[in-house]
Scaffold this active site. Sequence first.
Site, mmCIF file in Angstrom:
data_model
loop_
_atom_site.group_PDB
_atom_site.id
_atom_site.type_symbol
_atom_site.label_atom_id
_atom_site.label_comp_id
_atom_site.label_asym_id
_atom_site.label_seq_id
_atom_site.Cartn_x
_atom_site.Cartn_y
_atom_site.Cartn_z
ATOM 1 N N ARG A 56 0.827 -1.214 0.000
ATOM 2 C CA ARG A 56 0.000 0.000 0.000
ATOM 3 C C ARG A 56 0.863 1.266 0.000
ATOM 4 O O ARG A 56 0.365 2.348 -0.338
ATOM 5 C CB ARG A 56 -0.918 0.013 1.219
ATOM 6 N N ASP A 136 -10.759 1.297 -5.396
ATOM 7 C CA ASP A 136 -10.425 1.118 -3.981
ATOM 8 C C ASP A 136 -10.160 -0.322 -3.582
ATOM 9 O O ASP A 136 -9.848 -0.588 -2.421
ATOM 10 C CB ASP A 136 -11.494 1.740 -3.078
ATOM 11 N N LEU A 171 -12.970 7.919 -6.337
ATOM 12 C CA LEU A 171 -11.557 8.102 -6.664
ATOM 13 C C LEU A 171 -10.970 6.862 -7.325
ATOM 14 O O LEU A 171 -11.336 5.734 -6.997
ATOM 15 C CB LEU A 171 -10.757 8.410 -5.398
ATOM 16 N N CYS A 193 -12.863 22.906 13.131
ATOM 17 C CA CYS A 193 -14.147 22.215 12.987
ATOM 18 C C CYS A 193 -14.018 20.747 13.387
ATOM 19 O O CYS A 193 -13.099 20.049 12.959
ATOM 20 C CB CYS A 193 -14.646 22.324 11.554
ATOM 21 N N SER A 218 -20.747 2.167 8.560
ATOM 22 C CA SER A 218 -20.655 1.663 7.189
ATOM 23 C C SER A 218 -20.086 0.250 7.191
ATOM 24 O O SER A 218 -20.597 -0.642 6.509
ATOM 25 C CB SER A 218 -19.782 2.581 6.329
ATOM 26 N N CYS A 242 -23.017 4.514 5.483
ATOM 27 C CA CYS A 242 -23.327 5.603 6.411
ATOM 28 C C CYS A 242 -22.807 6.899 5.808
ATOM 29 O O CYS A 242 -21.660 6.963 5.364
ATOM 30 C CB CYS A 242 -22.683 5.362 7.773
ATOM 31 N N CYS A 249 -20.566 17.759 7.223
ATOM 32 C CA CYS A 249 -19.344 18.488 6.868
ATOM 33 C C CYS A 249 -19.692 19.813 6.176
ATOM 34 O O CYS A 249 -20.396 19.821 5.165
ATOM 35 C CB CYS A 249 -18.472 17.630 5.951
ATOM 36 N N ARG A 283 -32.601 -14.661 -7.091
ATOM 37 C CA ARG A 283 -32.780 -14.092 -8.429
ATOM 38 C C ARG A 283 -33.297 -12.658 -8.357
ATOM 39 O O ARG A 283 -32.794 -11.769 -9.056
ATOM 40 C CB ARG A 283 -33.746 -14.967 -9.236
#
Length: 381
Positions: A56, A136, A171, A193, A218, A242, A249, A283
């Site tokens: 990675r 990803d 991405l 924030c 998630s 999620c 934001c 199905r």
Amino acid sequence: MYQELKEKIIAASQSIGIDKIGFTDAAPFNHLKESLEAQKAAGHTTGFEHPDIDDRLYPERIFDQPQSIISIALAYPTKIKTKAPSVKGDRRGSFARASWGIDYHDVLKERLQKLIDYIQEIAGDEPELHFKPMVDTGELIDVVVAQRAGLGFIGKNGLLITKEFGSYVYLGEIITNIPFEPDTPIANQCGSCTKCIDLCPTEALLGDGRMNGQKCLSYQTQTKGFMPLEYRSKIRTVIYGCDICQQVCPFNKGKDFHFHEEMEPDPEIVTPLLTPMLTISNREFKETFGSLAGSWRGKKPLQRNAIIALANAKVKTAIPNLLAVIETDPRPVIRGTAVWALGELASPDNLAIVDFLSELQEKESDQEILKEIDYALNQLK
């Protein structure tokens, strides 16, 4: 020569269907190694990540003599134009926005291949050009590549935040042996924030762009076993993913883009009625949900989540359906979750339900289901 090639690629990117593009070198991402190892040691990983940390971090491990990485972003919709109609006696669940439309892996792969084809076409006689496209499920960390390529910054929620589209972007990247001039990385702009951290229902966000992936809702909606009790009420009526840390934001305020037809959500599919989910055939599941990114784990997690959502929404009319699931479904996770839902939905004075669960307790052998029966009976006392 390579600068001219880069400029042509940028100019052509939107006609290819790419909303934002950036370039970075193929240097190692050394600064992440200690953090990734600490996350793994702390048990904060999900198992969905590529297992080899070095793969990675070091592009040269997965590509012969890499020179550059091209990063792309596609903006996706955040609002459904026409809502699905409500149905009396049932409720609708929902898929997170990143699972609307055709599976984004397929969309990105198609765009990345178009980009590679274009580069090969305009590069002409340039010998031995090589490319490795990734979404990803690849080795590299998409948000880190995109940040270094200047597409945006990594927020405190760990997502890439772009100036134009907020964090509502898919991405992908391409490693290549073409030595493009790198773009300028963008530093974090969250300032003081902390809305995403404060409003995460499970306190999964650690405050520095990292998270405890095991606590992320998630992730919890994508597991195949019993969902831990502490998370069940927190998923509300969401059956996949999620969006909370994106919805709160400030950089996402007012962001809603409908650039790509294949990303448009079908309201009946991304906000499905919950009760029919309990008995949907293989199905029917494939025909209805097979094109969504949210179908990748199969039918069982979504059915389990639909049962939890029915309980959270207090849909008492689903009780007969839950009883039928308990009696006929062979899968312990589905039956056990339905038992829990009965405990949440039935009234304490419903002696028929209490008797049903007591009889089930006598003949059941699965230990997880027995735990759910105990919990349900305690709820009904």
